[in-house]
Enzyme design. Structure first.
Site, PDB file in Angstrom:
ATOM      1  N   ASP A 159       0.876  -1.159   0.000  1.00 41.02           N
ATOM      2  CA  ASP A 159       0.000   0.000   0.000  1.00 41.02           C
ATOM      3  C   ASP A 159       0.926   1.224   0.000  1.00 41.02           C
ATOM      4  O   ASP A 159       2.057   1.138   0.489  1.00 41.02           O
ATOM      5  CB  ASP A 159      -0.868  -0.032   1.262  1.00 41.02           C
ATOM      6  CG  ASP A 159      -1.613   1.265   1.470  1.00 41.02           C
ATOM      7  OD1 ASP A 159      -2.308   1.683   0.538  1.00 41.02           O
ATOM      8  OD2 ASP A 159      -1.474   1.854   2.557  1.00 41.02           O
ATOM      9  N   ASP A 171       0.260   4.940   0.889  1.00 38.63           N
ATOM     10  CA  ASP A 171       0.234   5.917   1.970  1.00 38.63           C
ATOM     11  C   ASP A 171       0.460   5.236   3.309  1.00 38.63           C
ATOM     12  O   ASP A 171      -0.292   4.346   3.680  1.00 38.63           O
ATOM     13  CB  ASP A 171      -1.124   6.635   2.002  1.00 38.63           C
ATOM     14  CG  ASP A 171      -1.467   7.195   0.647  1.00 38.63           C
ATOM     15  OD1 ASP A 171      -0.527   7.551  -0.090  1.00 38.63           O
ATOM     16  OD2 ASP A 171      -2.656   7.267   0.320  1.00 38.63           O
ATOM     17  N   ARG A 224     -11.802   8.450  -1.520  1.00 38.82           N
ATOM     18  CA  ARG A 224     -12.296   9.690  -0.902  1.00 38.82           C
ATOM     19  C   ARG A 224     -13.788   9.695  -0.627  1.00 38.82           C
ATOM     20  O   ARG A 224     -14.224  10.053   0.464  1.00 38.82           O
ATOM     21  CB  ARG A 224     -11.937  10.880  -1.786  1.00 38.82           C
ATOM     22  CG  ARG A 224     -10.498  11.296  -1.695  1.00 38.82           C
ATOM     23  CD  ARG A 224     -10.301  12.656  -2.324  1.00 38.82           C
ATOM     24  NE  ARG A 224     -10.787  12.706  -3.702  1.00 38.82           N
ATOM     25  CZ  ARG A 224     -10.096  12.270  -4.756  1.00 38.82           C
ATOM     26  NH1 ARG A 224      -8.907  11.733  -4.574  1.00 38.82           N
ATOM     27  NH2 ARG A 224     -10.586  12.348  -5.965  1.00 38.82           N
ATOM     28  N   SER A 248      -5.443   6.681  -3.924  1.00 35.07           N
ATOM     29  CA  SER A 248      -5.277   8.099  -4.248  1.00 35.07           C
ATOM     30  C   SER A 248      -5.107   8.306  -5.748  1.00 35.07           C
ATOM     31  O   SER A 248      -4.300   7.647  -6.396  1.00 35.07           O
ATOM     32  CB  SER A 248      -4.052   8.638  -3.500  1.00 35.07           C
ATOM     33  OG  SER A 248      -3.661   9.866  -4.073  1.00 35.07           O
TER      34      SER A 248
END
Lengths: 994, 304
Positions: A16, A18, A69, A144
């Protein structure tokens, strides 16, 4: 890296981004905080709720971390009780929609990214370099949309073979985490299967995605406060930083994790448990029982926990009921039954008990800290190994390995070997082998400790039961390797890396076989020579080799199925004895359930197995019924009948040991139990088994010496139990195999079995009069059989009412069953112990819901008597109405489904039976294994799936077997006894041969 | 599991903090342990610092004094490790307890909150309305059905055995509509709504670690339906609960630990907060090669 770096088992690692590779979490959290705080403040200003700011740590981790998001926004707002419309991606940034908020967050993030740039975790890039140097591919994924930008800004794009970011996810229409889509896409781009890859994640949703995607290993990275959530979501390992990860250690974990299912041929000879789960410890103790039929010892840890169910059981040792001990479930208690001194099998003290301390510290799982625990049942050799690794806060590691067996060559003898190794330190090692249990009264309430005269070097313990007059003696000797005398307590200076070895033998005798069991135990222990330890072990293992010659079944193409079949065969063998005064309790010598009582399970489910694998054991099991005939006679008399009526639950004398009621532990509610009075079919079941044994073995000696007497006395019982009405005989007020319906008339199963009993008694009387007239004469005189009696048996059999198939081909289970309220069982209500059902017993009594095969037992036991159409009609009718709350049920349905040409249903039911204990399907494995289900699964394989037919020339595999067997099976090998000869059988896919 | 013998009691000179002294000393005397009074910040009185903090003379033989300077929460957590403290006694609010009680955000001072979140040792939390009622006679252990909260039952049984208390276990099944709304569909306690038998499974789960004597301390199971906090309050009143033992996940942030927050506001008995121990990995290497579904155990230990 080791000098010659070994090839790693995993092929790729998917990171992953972040929080694992890049430090963008704080940028994200700050952007979210600014977004939500602005939004929530504006709402509060409008008077819509109070302003409670976004917590950049707690709320971030709980609601938005790792999610796309929109989902993050939705999830956080939902937690605040706010629901917004989704809107559309084109909404302006100030619109009050999910999309608009997400977009605004994106802008805030981008602004921060440009302003502050991205940092990476150096420990992560270091790990990536090592992985790549060892030919492991790497990928990075992120929800993202800025993923590529971020990686570029951090100058790490070159470290990855595959990069997937939010833009790719949108293009490929991948669902967000916790859906595994993005990880699966990464694996696909790497051209690897998920199980070949490792996922590294710092968010719970991402860990879940890795788990759901079936990845070989999932590592959680806890940057603070998130460890529990990561573990709960299914992380195999949680580290604070990837700097902690050693690639070779990782490889070991990976191999361990991915090898959970047995794969290698040798795996089929062992059952291994790794790690510790207190919730399953009692169940593990049942599964890992060792024994030899004379005794069984649960697979408890050598250094027992305060609540370990560390029982030793010796076959045939019973005592008065102790009300604190459970009946069939932990929840079920039964009252005292003081009138019977043999109501409950006696748990005895744990004979492998050890206390080990190193450097003054006790080593056990309570004190800890421990790092590894493994328990391995060696099925081939009948032994149990345990491996413990302890490591204290200073990093001092101590390994303890133990091995134990209950000798199959010498049933009174237990062997144990203990190795203690201080791996990286020197310390005083103390091993205490004392069998003394300070909590004897709690653990073994039936016992009173005697104080036997002590003997040199031998620890002697003896116990008397409270009411039944048994004495059990244990004599233990232990010797540390290199020493010249035995000690109960040893101490030695442990040197780093040097193993200290202790061996122990324990002799167990009771006054069932020895007038002075204490002397016998002492003599056996003292007579044991340490030089002969290896020989004693070899003799035990040679006996097991002999067992497998008769009992082994191997499935080519499925190691796991072979393993399960062997596990079951192992348990059936250690349950069985050649002592004709004992039989096998429903949960064998592996647990406390059913107070150790013997049911019809033995004759109907286990005997067909033993008849074909160990005919001498089958004979011994039937002799138990011969030696308890007096009890059955008294019982018939007390009920007002003639002959012998066997007890539904039997122990030592044959008197009925069935409790009259169950008391629920939590609510103290009392539930009446009708089975003791009513489940009389057991009497005919025993007669049935006598006949089937005789047919399979031709053992005329058994028939003349014992079998005939059983048949005559049971036939007498039925002749007096059947009631004449009009011109037919009827059997009233019974409970059939389906225990949900009590006090019913003309239960089809009971009536069929009773008729079989009556008919075969008559036949056997004629046979005996012809074959052995002297014996018949003697028996006739002993039992005072009147001349007209055999004719009466035939007459009752002839006129006994047998419920017949109706117009649809369905046989009514008992008089009036079809009028009961219909009930088809939903899938969720199947395969549970009958807890709620018992609770609502009267309501259930008025419904067609049944607990287990009842009418369907008939085509199982008498296949030649029912047409395929009638079998099909009954299967179709009863199967949907059965909730399989009895472990006896799946095997019956599997066999019949196989015969009906329903291979999928057959295999499904069969698996449930085969793995019933290994998967704890019934949820009650803590109280012992389910022997009847194990033997039932064997019967399904042999008579259902393989369709083996036993003719005059021995057993033959059905030519159509391949249609019923799982597709991936390549072969089946087993052997069956018929008339004293062992017939090896083999089925091979594609060629139909014997 | 160790018996709790090193009891930490942070004192700040306020009467509110001093309320915990009685039960700390009572427990230490019963458990054969010691009370470590931690005074953080401010100069301690040079002579007789304990008396200066309000510790009565009769308690002194069981009490040690430790002085530290710095951030209170950090110092309390450091002392926990340094002194081998395995229970911390703490007031939900310290000197600032006169703040508005009805506001859920202020039921806990920031020091208390940081300590309960970060300490490895269980925390005996004195609620806002704490009333000392020693000796305790009964413990209530609410169980949610999540395996992670088993630890609380194990600790409760052990304490009950050493402090001579009876144990009541309570499970409140939330009202149906509330269940339906639960996110992610993890109704991990669904099975436990059905039948009291399932409560026995909790006991079975901790039982290998608890002795028969400890298990015999369980006096009653209560199965209830409705609002969790309200139902528990009812049991506390009926059973005259002296101590509430609560298993929790360790996060007090907004949106978490709702029931716990309500209890802290409403009860007058102390709450022993026990964090779930990390679950040990466990595997039984059996099952079919092709499918995990046919072998439910090979997937056990994961979610839920």
């Amino acid at each position: 890296m080791p000098p010659a770096a070994a090839k790693l088992s995993f092929r790729a690692v998917v990171f992953d981004m972040d929080g694992v590779v890049t430090r963008t979490a704080d940028l994200h959290a700050a952007a979210w905080k600014e977004l939500f705080d602005d939004y929530l403040r504006a709402r509060a200003d409008r008077g819509a709720g109070m302003f409670e700011p976004f917590d950049a740590k707690g709320d971030y981790l709980a609601y938005v971390d790792g999610k796309p998001r929109q989902e993050g926004a939705r999830s956080f707002l939902a937690a605040r009780g706010i629901t917004l419309p989704d809107g559309s991606p084109d909404d302006p940034p100030d619109a009050e929609t999910i999309y608009a908020l997400a977009r605004r967050k994106d802008e805030l993030f981008e602004r921060r990214l440009q302003r502050r740039g991205v940092a990476v975790f150096d420990s992560t890039t270091a790990l990536i370099h090592v992985l790549r140097s060892r030919a492991v591919a790497t990928a990075v994924v992120t929800s993202s949309r800025h993923g590529r930008e971020v990686l570029q800004s951090a100058h790490v794009t070159a470290l990855f073979d595959v990069i997937l970011d939010g833009t790719d996810a949108a293009r490929l229409e991948l669902k967000g985490k916790p859906d595994p889509d993005i990880f699966l896409a990464a694996a696909e781009h790497l051209k690897l299967a998920p199980r070949q890859c490792i996922v590294i994640e710092d968010a719970a949703a991402g860990v879940m995605a890795g788990r759901h995607g079936g990845f070989g290993l999932v590592i959680g990275v806890d940057r603070g406060g998130n460890r529990q959530a990561l573990m709960r979501s299914g992380a195999d390992i949680v580290v604070a930083d990837l700097g902690e990860v050693d690639v070779d250690a990782l490889d070991r974990r990976f191999r361990n994790r991915t090898s959970a299912s047995p794969r290698e041929p040798e795996d089929a000879w062992r059952v291994e448990q790794e790690g510790f789960d207190p919730a399953r410890e009692h169940e593990m103790e049942s599964l890992f029982t060792v024994g030899n039929g004379y005794l069984g010892v649960r697979g408890s840890l050598d250094m027992p926990l305060p609540g370990s169910q560390a029982d030793l059981f010796v076959a045939g040792i019973y005592d008065r009921k102790q009300p604190a001990l459970p009946y069939s479930e932990l929840e079920f208690l039964t009252a005292r039954r003081d009138e019977y001194a043999y109501a409950e099998r006696v748990p005895l003290p744990f004979p492998y008990r050890l206390r080990v301390s190193v450097g003054g510290r006790t080593l056990d799982l309570v004190e800890g800290p421990w790092r590894e625990l493994r328990r391995v049942l060696d099925l081939r050799h009948g032994g149990l190994q345990l491996f413990y690794l302890f490591e204290d806060k200073q990093g001092r590691r101590t390994a303890i390995e133990t091995w134990r067996c209950a000798s199959l060559a010498e049933p009174h003898l237990l062997l144990q070997e203990v190795t203690v190794t201080c791996e990286n330190h020197d310390a005083l090692v103390e091993i205490d082998t004392s069998l003394h249990d300070p909590d004897l009264a709690d653990h073994d309430p039936h016992l009173r400790a005697l104080v036997p005269e002590s003997a040199d070097d031998v620890e002697l313990r003896a116990y008397a039961t409270q009411a039944s007059g048994y004495t059990v003696a244990l004599a233990s000797r232990a010797r540390l390797s290199g020493e010249s005398r035995d000690r109960v307590y040893v101490q030695a200076q442990g040197k780093a890396g040097v193993a200290l070895r202790l061996r122990r033998c324990v002799a167990i005798h009771t006054n069932r076989h020895d007038a002075d069991p204490i002397a016998a135990a002492r003599a056996r222990a003292q007579g044991f020579s340490w030089d002969a330890f290896d020989r004693a072990r070899a003799a035990h293992e040679a006996c097991w080799a002999e067992v497998w010659r008769s009992a082994d079944v191997t499935i080519g193409g499925s190691v796991a199925t072979t393993q399960a079949l062997r596990f079951n065969a192992y348990h059936l063998r250690i349950a069985a004895n050649r002592d004709p005064r004992t039989s096998i309790g429903a949960r064998t010598l592996s647990g406390r359930a059913y107070e150790g009582h013997v049911f019809w399970d033995v004759e109907i489910f286990m005997l067909p197995y033993f008849v074909r694998t160990f005919p001498d054991i089958a004979r011994s099991l039937l002799l138990y019924r011969y030696y308890t005939l007096d009890g059955a006679r008294s019982r018939a008399l007390s009920l007002g009948y003639r002959g012998a009526c066997y007890a539904w639950e039997s122990t030592v004398t044959g008197a009925d040991a069935t409790p009259r009621q169950i008391i629920l532990k939590t609510s103290h509610k009392k539930i009446p139990i009708y089975t003791g009075h009513e489940q009389v079919h057991v009497t005919a079941d025993i007669a049935f088994a006598v006949i089937r044994y005789f047919e399979a073995t031709g053992d005329a000696a058994f028939m003349t010496e014992a079998g005939a007497e059983i048949l005559f006395e049971t036939a007498r019982f039925w002749a007096s139990r059947c009631v004449r009405k009009d011109d037919r005989y009827h059997i009233e007020a019974v409970t059939g195999p389906d225990e949900y319906h009590h006090t019913v008339n003309d239960n089809a199963y009971t009536n069929w079995m009773a008729r079989f009993n009556l008919e075969h008694a008559g036949r056997m009387q004629r046979w005996l009069a012809r074959q052995a007239p002297e014996i018949w004469k003697a028996l006739r005189s002993k039992l005072a059989i009147a001349d007209e009696e055999p004719a009466l048996w035939a007459a009752v059999a002839e006129a006994l009412y047998l419920p017949q198939a109706n117009a649809s081909g369905v046989i009514e289970q008992f008089e009036g069953y079809f009028e009961l309220r219909d009930y088809v069982v939903p899938a969720s209500e199947r395969f549970h112990p009958p807890l709620r059902r018992l609770f609502e017993s009267e309501k259930i009594n008025g419904m067609q819901l049944i607990k287990q095969a009842d009418v369907l037992m008939l085509p199982l036991l008498f296949p030649e008597r029912f047409t395929r159409e009638v079998l099909a009609a009954n299967y179709r009718y009863y199967e949907p109405r059965t909730d399989h709350a009895s472990s006896l049920s799946p095997a019956v349905h599997a066999t019949l489904a196989a015969r009906l040409g329903l291979p999928e249903q057959a295999q499904d039911y069969w698996r449930r039976g085969l793995w019933l204990d290994l998967s704890n399907t019934m949820g009650n494995g803590a109280l012992g294994i389910h022997a009847a289900s194990m033997a039932g699964a064997w019967q399904t394989l042999v008579y259902g799936l393989l369709g083996i037919h036993v003719g005059d020339d021995g057993p033959v595999v059905d030519r159509e077997a391949g249609r019923r067997l799982p597709a991936r099976w390549q072969s089946v090998e087993l052997s069956l006894y018929h008339h004293g000869k062992r017939y090896p059988l083999r089925w091979t896919a594609g060629e139909e041969e014997r | 599991m160790k018996i709790l013998s090193g009891i930490g009691l942070p004192l700040d000179g306020s009467n509110v903090a001093l309320r915990g002294l009685g039960c700390a000393v009572w427990m230490a005397s019963r458990l054969g342990g010691r009370v470590h009074v931690l005074h953080v910040g401010g100069p301690a009185a040079i002579a007789n610092p304990l008396q200066a903090l309000g510790v009565p003379e009769r308690f002194l033989p069981l009490v040690d004094f430790h002085q530290a300077n710095g951030d209170p929460a950090t110092e309390i957590l450091a002392a926990e490790r340094r002194l081998g403290i395995d229970l911390i006694v703490l007031s939900a609010r310290g000197a600032s307890s006169e703040a508005e009680r009805s506001d859920p955000l202020t039921i806990m001072g920031h020091v208390a909150r940081e300590v309960i979140e970060k300490s490895a040792a269980p925390v005996l939390l004195l609620p806002l309305a704490y009333r000392e009622a020693l000796p305790w006679h009964s413990v209530l252990v609410p169980i949610s059905g999540e395996a992670g909260t088993d630890e609380s039952l194990a600790v409760a049984l052990q304490l009950a055995q050493t402090l001579d208390l009876t144990v009541t276990i309570a499970h409140v099944a939330a009202a149906k509509e509330e269940l339906g709304k639960k996110i992610l569909g993890f109704l991990s306690d669904q099975a436990h709504h059905e039948y009291p038998h399932m409560l026995n499974e909790y006991v079975a789960r901790v039982s290998p670690m608890a002795s028969i004597k400890e298990r015999e301390r369980i006096e009653d199971f209560c199965l209830l339906h409705g609002d969790i906090a309200l139902e528990l309050l009812g049991v506390i009143e009926r059973k005259r609960t002296g101590l509430l033992v609560v298993g929790w996940h360790g996060q007090f942030v907004a949106g978490h630990a709702r029931v716990l927050k309500t209890l802290i506001q409403q009860v007058s008995c102390p709450l022993l907060l026990v964090k779930a121990a990390p679950r040990q990995p466990f595997r039984l290497k059996v099952g079919e090669e092709t499918s995990d579904l046919e072998n439910p155990i090979s997937t056990s230990g994961s979610a839920g």
